[in-house]
Scaffold this active site. Structure first.
Site, mmCIF file in Angstrom:
data_model
loop_
_atom_site.group_PDB
_atom_site.id
_atom_site.type_symbol
_atom_site.label_atom_id
_atom_site.label_comp_id
_atom_site.label_asym_id
_atom_site.label_seq_id
_atom_site.Cartn_x
_atom_site.Cartn_y
_atom_site.Cartn_z
ATOM 1 C CD GLU B 64 31.264 44.074 41.679
ATOM 2 O OE1 GLU B 64 31.971 44.601 41.909
ATOM 3 O OE2 GLU B 64 31.076 43.104 40.721
ATOM 4 C CG HIS B 133 35.724 33.756 40.757
ATOM 5 N ND1 HIS B 133 37.058 33.985 41.096
ATOM 6 C CD2 HIS B 133 35.445 34.825 40.130
ATOM 7 C CE1 HIS B 133 37.367 35.228 40.676
ATOM 8 N NE2 HIS B 133 36.446 35.679 39.928
#
Lengths: 429, 332
Positions: B64, B133
């Site tokens: 990322e 998550h």
């Protein structure tokens, strides 16, 4: 029964006061409303009037004494009444003990309240909205039972309570010249300013204000000698206008839609013509000042009446359907009769404004060429001021003549008058 | 009679916005992990790689930090990248690029450059994603000047706001609640824009104001329907934009209803509700409050894996009903 003379609160922040000089000596005769003594505050000396007629007895404070608000400084007793100052003081203290929520002014043993108008324990137990409503209506939160958790006072606990007699927060003390005033409603845009008629007070507008279609800010004053306002000035129309204007200026209102009833309508018309004040529109309800005649028998009877029995027949003349007046108006009138001074003030005002039963003031010339949207609302059945007096003015003034309505269109035809006020305010921008 | 507007899912509305932008402006590129052939972690980009090719819909490596850095650099050199995080939780790896670079470069270069990048962030709990998550990190980003942060709640809004975000010259973070992707709603055809600085009034009511965002707007509306059956009329403000923050709409509503409930999925303490209540407390609406301000937020814990606990960790419809009821009845 002996009447206590107490050190009154003349300032919101006042917890104690310093006695000034007495105008009446121990044992002398006084009339109700007569100057009794002075209070020395930081700003000025305030004069206090006698709360009753009789003999001044048991004077227990002298010039220079620092006393808590509400302290008893003497008594006024009947001419041949037995009087023992020590017994009186004891009785007062007992009463205070037995009724801890009794009004502050009559509880000599009660400690001086804190400087702020809201005591710390009240802060925690009222919602901000309830506090604002109570402030606007002159209600004492301490006397309202809260329905919320831990007894918190909420808006619903305040909303339907009318202000108690003489409890307006800005109620004038003796020597005070400020007019009592209140915001009846908040909202957006230029405010509506409401001016009541002779013998009424600002609370008389509350039923009408509830019917206004859009929430505009609504402000009202008690004219001198009415509601919570002292009689100051010489009692002429121009004095009423000047004092009203002063109250508006203090609230920062330099432009407004003016709504007046009867005597208040004459004040409104004159105020609209004043240089420097910007009237946006003018609503005159059953206006005074348009002709000479007025129902003098009504005025005299109204001012003479001291009880519900003698007052009610006169009040019936006000409206075609007296029920439309609501209980409030008669109660206000009766309350004025219990309070020292107010009725006398109104009698004095009536003599100045309506000498020999004639409307001695006039606003016709001010309505010959109106520069702002203007409406006159009259009841065809008005028994106090003949409705024909509104004839012959400028053609630009709209006349709304309600059939089956008397001198109180704002109460007898609330919805219609509220709608007309809204129309006019829109036209006035 | 006007035809009923066609309905799309939230995911389809996003895909349509991306396609319109790709079609209209060749500077627009999509970047992210598995957004190409796989169609995106939540199948949002779908077939866009087939329609626009691998040079416009670019699969980036599993980093990322690298992906976001490339997107910020590309934005600086004249492209308009839309970078998709698989889960907003993973943006933690890219904070340097988002917070220290994208948000500050225009300021530090005196306005000489812009960073027209969009970061899309699937957010929130409800799908069994567990602690790493399922977070709601909106408040983290909404705290950073230089970023615009939005959280649309309807297919209509997400399409119009995403198109506004792509056209915006500055970095925009878009939070997309995962449970919304399959929610359907009317969506106009073609290009239209929804402003990035205005809350939406979803329901009018007189008894209390519920300020919600994302999935919580839907739960608040469900709660309002139940409350209406009890005679309680809730007004629902969908916050929609977190930075800039539209306090005016909230203040106006509270002045009308006199009661305020803030509902958000992020952890309660120092979350969105703090800003909502502060805006009211600092405004003239304070004098209109007839009850304490209430906040319903996530519990002070990571999101649990157990479905039962996961549900209990964030506000549900019945929680909103209970809080609103006690507020409106003067028992809060």
């Amino acid at each position: 029964m002996a009447k206590e003379v107490v050190l009154p609160r003349v300032d919101m922040d006042m917890a104690t006061g310093k006695m000034g000089r007495w105008f009446v000596a121990e044992g002398e005769r006084v009339r109700e409303g007569q100057l009794l003594f002075e209070i020395a505050t930081d700003k000025a000396a305030m004069e206090v009037e006698a709360p009753a007629s009789g003999l001044l007895r048991g004077v227990r404070a002298k010039a220079g004494d620092e006393l808590p608000v509400g302290a008893v400084v003497g008594w006024i007793v009947g001419e041949d009444e037995e009087f023992d100052p020590d017994m009186q003081a004891l009785a007062g203290e007992l009463r205070a003990l037995l009724a801890p929520s009794a009004s502050r002014a009559e509880a000599p043993a009660r400690p001086a309240p804190p400087a702020s108008s809201i005591a710390p324990d009240e802060r925690g137990r009222a919602s901000p909205l309830a506090r604002r409503l109570a402030r606007e209506r002159g209600l004492d939160l301490a006397e309202i039972a809260g329905s919320g958790p831990n007894g918190r006072v909420q808006a619903r606990d305040v909303e339907f309570r009318e202000p108690p007699a003489g409890a307006e927060p800005q109620r004038a003390g003796a020597g005070e010249t400020r007019l009592n005033r209140a915001w009846l409603q908040t909202g957006e845009g230029a405010p509506l300013v409401f001016l009541h008629g002779f013998g009424a007070d600002l609370n008389g507008w509350r039923p009408l204000v509830r019917h206004l279609p859009t929430p505009r800010p609504a402000f009202a004053v008690d004219l001198p000698g009415h509601g919570g306002s002292p009689l100051v000035g010489e009692g002429s129309l121009s004095a009423l206008v000047a004092l009203t204007r002063e109250a508006l200026a203090e609230e920062g209102i330099d432009a407004a839609h003016l709504v007046g009833h009867s005597l208040g309508a004459a004040v409104a018309a004159a105020l609209a013509a004043e240089a420097g004040f910007r009237a946006l529109s003018l609503m005159l309800i059953a206006p005074a000042g348009l002709g000479p005649e007025i129902n003098w028998a009504f005025l005299a009877g109204f001012l003479r009446a001291r009880s519900a029995a003698s007052l009610t027949p006169w009040m019936r003349l006000l409206a075609v359907d007296p029920a439309s007046l609501g209980a409030g108006l008669v109660e206000t009138a009766l309350r004025q009769r219990e309070e020292g001074g107010l009725l006398e003030a109104q009698t004095r005002l009536a003599r100045a404004l309506f000498p020999d039963g004639v409307q001695a003031f006039g606003v016709r010339h001010l309505l010959a060429d109106p520069a702002i949207p203007t409406k006159i609302v009259v009841g065809a059945e008005d028994e106090i001021i003949p409705s024909r007096q509104c004839e012959g003015l400028s053609g630009r003034i709209a006349i709304h003549r309600f059939a089956g309505v008397g001198h109180m269109p704002h109460l007898e035809a609330q919805r219609e008058v509220a709608r007309l006020i809204e129309e006019l305010a829109r036209a006035g921008g | 009679m006007p035809q009923a507007m066609r309905e799309l899912t939230f995911a389809e509305a996003i895909r349509e916005a991306l396609a319109i932008a790709l079609e209209a402006d060749e500077r627009v590129v999509l970047m992210g992990e598995d957004i190409g052939v796989y169609g995106g972690a939540f199948q949002v980009t779908g077939d866009l790689v087939e329609r626009f090719g691998e040079n416009r819909v670019i699969d980036t490596p599993i980093s990322e930090l690298a992906g976001a850095g490339v997107a910020v650099g590309a934005a600086l050199t004249g492209t308009r990248p839309v970078y998709e995080f698989q889960f907003s939780d993973f943006s933690m790896l890219a904070m340097e690029q988002i917070v220290n670079q994208a948000a500050k470069i225009r300021y530090m270069l005196g306005g000489a450059v812009h960073v027209p990048v969009v970061f899309r962030m699937p957010t929130g709990s409800g799908l069994g994603g567990a602690a790493q998550h399922s977070q709601s990190l909106e408040a983290w980003f909404a705290h950073v000047p230089g970023l615009k942060v939005i959280e649309p709640s309807t297919p209509h809004d997400v399409k119009g706001m995403l198109l506004s975000a792509i056209a915006d010259p500055d970095p925009v973070i878009v939070f997309e609640h995962k449970l919304l992707y399959k929610v359907k709603g009317p969506v106009p055809e073609g290009d239209y824009r929804v402003a990035l600085d205005k809350a939406a009034l979803r329901r009018e009511g007189r008894d209390l104001t519920i300020v919600a965002t994302g999935i919580m707007t839907h739960r608040a509306l469900e709660a309002a329907a139940i409350l209406a059956g009890e005679g309680v009329e809730a007004e629902i403000v969908d916050l929609r934009c977190l930075r800039p923050f539209d306090g005016e709409t909230i203040v106006a509503s509270v002045k009308k209803t006199t009661r305020l409930l803030a509902v958000y999925e992020g952890v309660k303490t120092l979350g969105l509700g703090a800003e909502v209540s502060a805006r009211v407390a600092e405004s003239e609406a304070i004098d209109y409050l007839d009850a304490p301000i209430l906040r319903l937020g996530g519990v002070e814990a990571p999101i649990p894996y157990s479905p039962v606990l996961e549900k209990a960790a964030v506000p549900q419809v019945e929680d909103i009903v209970a809080a609103a009821r006690s507020l409106a009845q003067g028992r809060a």
